[in-house]
Design a protein around this motif. Structure first.
Motif, PDB file in Angstrom:
ATOM      1  N   ILE A   6       7.101 -18.157  12.173  1.00 25.95           N
ATOM      2  CA  ILE A   6       6.605 -17.636  13.449  1.00 25.95           C
ATOM      3  C   ILE A   6       5.187 -17.136  13.198  1.00 25.95           C
ATOM      4  O   ILE A   6       4.992 -16.231  12.386  1.00 25.95           O
ATOM      5  CB  ILE A   6       7.504 -16.477  13.927  1.00 25.95           C
ATOM      6  CG1 ILE A   6       8.940 -16.981  14.120  1.00 25.95           C
ATOM      7  CG2 ILE A   6       6.973 -15.869  15.209  1.00 25.95           C
ATOM      8  CD1 ILE A   6       9.962 -15.887  14.192  1.00 25.95           C
ATOM      9  N   PRO A   7       4.193 -17.737  13.851  1.00 25.65           N
ATOM     10  CA  PRO A   7       2.807 -17.342  13.568  1.00 25.65           C
ATOM     11  C   PRO A   7       2.541 -15.897  13.982  1.00 25.65           C
ATOM     12  O   PRO A   7       2.964 -15.468  15.056  1.00 25.65           O
ATOM     13  CB  PRO A   7       1.972 -18.299  14.439  1.00 25.65           C
ATOM     14  CG  PRO A   7       2.910 -19.335  14.927  1.00 25.65           C
ATOM     15  CD  PRO A   7       4.282 -18.771  14.875  1.00 25.65           C
ATOM     16  N   LEU A   8       1.857 -15.161  13.113  1.00 25.77           N
ATOM     17  CA  LEU A   8       1.438 -13.791  13.433  1.00 25.77           C
ATOM     18  C   LEU A   8      -0.036 -13.831  13.861  1.00 25.77           C
ATOM     19  O   LEU A   8      -0.716 -14.840  13.690  1.00 25.77           O
ATOM     20  CB  LEU A   8       1.642 -12.883  12.217  1.00 25.77           C
ATOM     21  CG  LEU A   8       3.107 -12.779  11.763  1.00 25.77           C
ATOM     22  CD1 LEU A   8       3.209 -12.174  10.373  1.00 25.77           C
ATOM     23  CD2 LEU A   8       3.925 -11.949  12.747  1.00 25.77           C
ATOM     24  N   SER A   9      -0.512 -12.699  14.368  1.00 25.21           N
ATOM     25  CA  SER A   9      -1.841 -12.686  15.002  1.00 25.21           C
ATOM     26  C   SER A   9      -2.984 -13.084  14.066  1.00 25.21           C
ATOM     27  O   SER A   9      -4.006 -13.596  14.493  1.00 25.21           O
ATOM     28  CB  SER A   9      -2.113 -11.293  15.554  1.00 25.21           C
ATOM     29  OG  SER A   9      -1.936 -10.339  14.522  1.00 25.21           O
ATOM     30  N   ASP A  10      -2.789 -12.865  12.741  1.00 25.20           N
ATOM     31  CA  ASP A  10      -3.923 -13.105  11.831  1.00 25.20           C
ATOM     32  C   ASP A  10      -3.791 -14.419  11.064  1.00 25.20           C
ATOM     33  O   ASP A  10      -4.375 -14.587  10.004  1.00 25.20           O
ATOM     34  CB  ASP A  10      -4.041 -11.946  10.842  1.00 25.20           C
ATOM     35  CG  ASP A  10      -2.736 -11.697  10.097  1.00 25.20           C
ATOM     36  OD1 ASP A  10      -1.776 -12.488  10.298  1.00 25.20           O
ATOM     37  OD2 ASP A  10      -2.662 -10.732   9.320  1.00 25.20           O
ATOM     38  N   GLY A  11      -2.958 -15.340  11.587  1.00 25.03           N
ATOM     39  CA  GLY A  11      -2.836 -16.632  10.898  1.00 25.03           C
ATOM     40  C   GLY A  11      -1.762 -16.653   9.828  1.00 25.03           C
ATOM     41  O   GLY A  11      -1.454 -17.695   9.261  1.00 25.03           O
ATOM     42  N   LYS A  12      -1.184 -15.484   9.516  1.00 25.96           N
ATOM     43  CA  LYS A  12      -0.051 -15.451   8.582  1.00 25.96           C
ATOM     44  C   LYS A  12       1.241 -15.726   9.364  1.00 25.96           C
ATOM     45  O   LYS A  12       1.220 -15.869  10.574  1.00 25.96           O
ATOM     46  CB  LYS A  12       0.033 -14.077   7.899  1.00 25.96           C
ATOM     47  CG  LYS A  12      -1.135 -13.791   6.985  1.00 25.96           C
ATOM     48  CD  LYS A  12      -1.142 -14.686   5.773  1.00 25.96           C
ATOM     49  CE  LYS A  12      -2.161 -14.185   4.767  1.00 25.96           C
ATOM     50  NZ  LYS A  12      -2.701 -15.236   3.935  1.00 25.96           N
ATOM     51  N   PHE A  13       2.395 -15.745   8.627  1.00 22.54           N
ATOM     52  CA  PHE A  13       3.651 -16.101   9.287  1.00 22.54           C
ATOM     53  C   PHE A  13       4.750 -15.092   9.007  1.00 22.54           C
ATOM     54  O   PHE A  13       4.785 -14.480   7.939  1.00 22.54           O
ATOM     55  CB  PHE A  13       4.137 -17.465   8.781  1.00 22.54           C
ATOM     56  CG  PHE A  13       3.277 -18.607   9.239  1.00 22.54           C
ATOM     57  CD1 PHE A  13       3.472 -19.189  10.482  1.00 22.54           C
ATOM     58  CD2 PHE A  13       2.269 -19.098   8.417  1.00 22.54           C
ATOM     59  CE1 PHE A  13       2.672 -20.242  10.903  1.00 22.54           C
ATOM     60  CE2 PHE A  13       1.460 -20.151   8.831  1.00 22.54           C
ATOM     61  CZ  PHE A  13       1.665 -20.728  10.088  1.00 22.54           C
ATOM     62  N   LEU A  14       5.661 -14.976   9.980  1.00 23.79           N
ATOM     63  CA  LEU A  14       6.933 -14.318   9.733  1.00 23.79           C
ATOM     64  C   LEU A  14       7.910 -15.462   9.477  1.00 23.79           C
ATOM     65  O   LEU A  14       8.067 -16.343  10.320  1.00 23.79           O
ATOM     66  CB  LEU A  14       7.364 -13.493  10.946  1.00 23.79           C
ATOM     67  CG  LEU A  14       8.675 -12.744  10.732  1.00 23.79           C
ATOM     68  CD1 LEU A  14       8.471 -11.253  10.949  1.00 23.79           C
ATOM     69  CD2 LEU A  14       9.743 -13.223  11.680  1.00 23.79           C
ATOM     70  N   VAL A  15       8.530 -15.473   8.301  1.00 24.65           N
ATOM     71  CA  VAL A  15       9.338 -16.621   7.875  1.00 24.65           C
ATOM     72  C   VAL A  15      10.818 -16.257   7.904  1.00 24.65           C
ATOM     73  O   VAL A  15      11.242 -15.303   7.251  1.00 24.65           O
ATOM     74  CB  VAL A  15       8.934 -17.040   6.432  1.00 24.65           C
ATOM     75  CG1 VAL A  15       9.720 -18.275   6.016  1.00 24.65           C
ATOM     76  CG2 VAL A  15       7.433 -17.301   6.343  1.00 24.65           C
ATOM     77  N   ASP A  16      11.574 -17.028   8.675  1.00 23.75           N
ATOM     78  CA  ASP A  16      13.027 -16.816   8.723  1.00 23.75           C
ATOM     79  C   ASP A  16      13.681 -17.727   7.702  1.00 23.75           C
ATOM     80  O   ASP A  16      13.532 -18.938   7.756  1.00 23.75           O
ATOM     81  CB  ASP A  16      13.550 -17.142  10.130  1.00 23.75           C
ATOM     82  CG  ASP A  16      15.065 -17.002  10.199  1.00 23.75           C
ATOM     83  OD1 ASP A  16      15.603 -16.144   9.486  1.00 23.75           O
ATOM     84  OD2 ASP A  16      15.695 -17.751  10.947  1.00 23.75           O
ATOM     85  N   THR A  17      14.412 -17.127   6.748  1.00 21.34           N
ATOM     86  CA  THR A  17      15.096 -17.945   5.735  1.00 21.34           C
ATOM     87  C   THR A  17      16.539 -18.167   6.180  1.00 21.34           C
ATOM     88  O   THR A  17      17.079 -17.355   6.930  1.00 21.34           O
ATOM     89  CB  THR A  17      15.096 -17.218   4.375  1.00 21.34           C
ATOM     90  OG1 THR A  17      15.836 -16.012   4.519  1.00 21.34           O
ATOM     91  CG2 THR A  17      13.684 -16.890   3.931  1.00 21.34           C
ATOM     92  N   PRO A  18      17.188 -19.246   5.741  1.00 22.09           N
ATOM     93  CA  PRO A  18      18.570 -19.518   6.182  1.00 22.09           C
ATOM     94  C   PRO A  18      19.536 -18.414   5.745  1.00 22.09           C
ATOM     95  O   PRO A  18      19.321 -17.758   4.735  1.00 22.09           O
ATOM     96  CB  PRO A  18      18.904 -20.834   5.475  1.00 22.09           C
ATOM     97  CG  PRO A  18      17.583 -21.444   5.160  1.00 22.09           C
ATOM     98  CD  PRO A  18      16.659 -20.303   4.889  1.00 22.09           C
ATOM     99  N   GLY A  19      20.610 -18.224   6.532  1.00 20.93           N
ATOM    100  CA  GLY A  19      21.600 -17.182   6.221  1.00 20.93           C
ATOM    101  C   GLY A  19      22.379 -17.519   4.954  1.00 20.93           C
ATOM    102  O   GLY A  19      22.822 -18.639   4.768  1.00 20.93           O
ATOM    103  N   ILE A  20      22.534 -16.531   4.100  1.00 21.77           N
ATOM    104  CA  ILE A  20      23.207 -16.754   2.817  1.00 21.77           C
ATOM    105  C   ILE A  20      24.683 -16.401   2.955  1.00 21.77           C
ATOM    106  O   ILE A  20      25.036 -15.396   3.560  1.00 21.77           O
ATOM    107  CB  ILE A  20      22.570 -15.863   1.729  1.00 21.77           C
ATOM    108  CG1 ILE A  20      21.145 -16.315   1.477  1.00 21.77           C
ATOM    109  CG2 ILE A  20      23.375 -15.896   0.446  1.00 21.77           C
ATOM    110  CD1 ILE A  20      20.139 -15.382   2.039  1.00 21.77           C
ATOM    111  N   ILE A  21      25.534 -17.232   2.372  1.00 21.86           N
ATOM    112  CA  ILE A  21      26.968 -16.939   2.412  1.00 21.86           C
ATOM    113  C   ILE A  21      27.300 -15.950   1.297  1.00 21.86           C
ATOM    114  O   ILE A  21      26.990 -16.181   0.141  1.00 21.86           O
ATOM    115  CB  ILE A  21      27.788 -18.232   2.223  1.00 21.86           C
ATOM    116  CG1 ILE A  21      27.657 -19.088   3.477  1.00 21.86           C
ATOM    117  CG2 ILE A  21      29.247 -17.897   1.956  1.00 21.86           C
ATOM    118  CD1 ILE A  21      28.458 -20.358   3.446  1.00 21.86           C
TER     119      ILE A  21
END
Length: 367
Positions: free
Chosen positions: A206-221
């Motif tokens: 998910i792009p953040l305002s300064d060109g960096k990202f919020l990254v969602d990793t897959p759910g771990i079992i």
């Protein structure tokens, strides 16, 4: 040999058999020029994130990548199942990165619970488990409570770095990410997907305002979560939907409580005592005499005592006994992923039965 078709969104191999597995697409979509899996389709058109499950191996690769990066880590746990939703060993992979610890499902706790008390308890638990979070927050992803506050904290602590969100399956991570999307954007198509090096799984950025990202990793079992021992229908029964109501039992010793057929509590020895049960409001609690308890379970598990249902009993793990001496007043006996019993008066002996692999333990009372 049939040619394998890959999703244009995340690169996963397309399959049409199982809706709940990675790479599912309805067979009608195979006729299109560009095939997209259902997960990417929902992402693209509805900005909805669906959980995928990972092998331990995939997860370790992902953790290694995060550890090598210079980023902020946001770890989501389920307050109602703190230990069951904890990722063991995460602290060994965080590198020098800061961790924010977020307790989800705060809306399920009884109103009488002081939030600061829960935060202090989470800090202590995290420290005992080897992790020293930068800060701890409580949210309800379902209701959107405190999500804005957490976003401000992420912004404050990330110092212009990428942010990785990690958590087990069933902790509400997808709902949390979807809430963040609503807060951050309001616009369509904010999400992009890319690969983690060395795994077949896509991550969601998910792009953040300064060109960096919020990254969602897959759910771990997490293999000792109670959720893995019941089917989807029963998961709805054991997972609270709304604030849990205390149910109080006055017991003499040599009495037993069954929580469906999933767990059992024996009051082995001590003076008459009051036991306050905090479980999903949907779970039936059945009281009996200790001397009848084994026979009752053998005869009625899957029928009178459900969940699990009759069909599942063949595969359901045996219940393992854990003995505890309660020496302190106001102690919680925790059934990981199911709930807890608060004991007000000390100096009693109790036994707890939970499926093999699921944790049972004591803690200072939360309430």
């Amino acid at each position: 040999m049939t040619e394998r078709i890959h999703c244009i969104g995340c690169g996963v191999v397309i399959q049409t058999e199982n809706k709940n597995e990675l790479g599912y697409a309805p067979s009608s979509s195979l006729e299109k020029e560009e095939v997209i899996c259902q997960r990417c389709f929902r992402l693209k058109h509805y900005n909805e994130v669906q959980d995928v499950s990972l092998t331990d191996d995939d997860f370790l690769k992902i953790l290694n990548e995060i550890g090598k990066s210079d980023s902020l880590i946001v770890k989501l746990v389920d307050i109602f199942d703190f230990n069951g939703s904890w990722l063991p060993g995460l602290h060994r992979f965080t590198g020098k990165n800061k961790v924010l610890l977020i307790g989800n499902k705060v809306d399920l706790l009884p109103k009488s619970v002081k939030q600061q008390k829960v935060i202090n308890w989470m800090k202590k638990e995290a420290k005992d488990l080897g992790l020293r979070p930068e800060d701890v927050y409580l949210v309800s992803a379902e209701k959107g409570k405190n999500v804005k506050e957490v976003l401000d904290a992420i912004e404050y602590h990330r110092h212009g770095k990428n942010v990785y969100v990690v958590g087990c399956t069933n902790v509400g991570k997808s709902t949390f990410i979807n809430r963040i999307l609503k807060e951050v954007s309001g616009e369509e198509n904010v999400i992009t997907t890319s690969h983690f090096p060395g795994t077949t799984l896509d991550i969601i950025e998910i792009p953040l305002s300064d060109g960096k990202f919020l990254v969602d990793t897959p759910g771990i079992i997490n293999h000792h979560q109670m959720a893995h021992f019941v089917d989807k229908k029963d998961l709805k029964v054991i997972t609270p939907k709304k604030e849990i109501k205390a149910r109080i039992f006055q017991l003499n010793d040599k009495q037993t409580l069954f929580f469906g057929g999933l767990a059992r509590f024996d009051f082995v020895k001590g003076e008459r005592n009051s036991f306050v049960c905090y479980f999903s409001n949907e779970i039936t609690i059945h009281r009996t005499k200790l001397e009848n308890a084994d026979e009752l379970y053998n005869k009625h598990a899957g029928e009178l005592l459900t969940p699990p249902n009759r069909e599942q009993m063949d595969d359901f793990p045996e219940l393992v006994r854990h003995d505890f001496s309660i020496k302190e007043p106001k102690t919680d006996i925790v059934f990981s992923g199911l709930g807890w019993i608060t004991v007000n008066e000390p100096n009693i002996q109790v036994a707890v039965y939970v499926p093999k692999g699921v944790h049972a333990m004591l803690r200072k009372s939360l309430i």
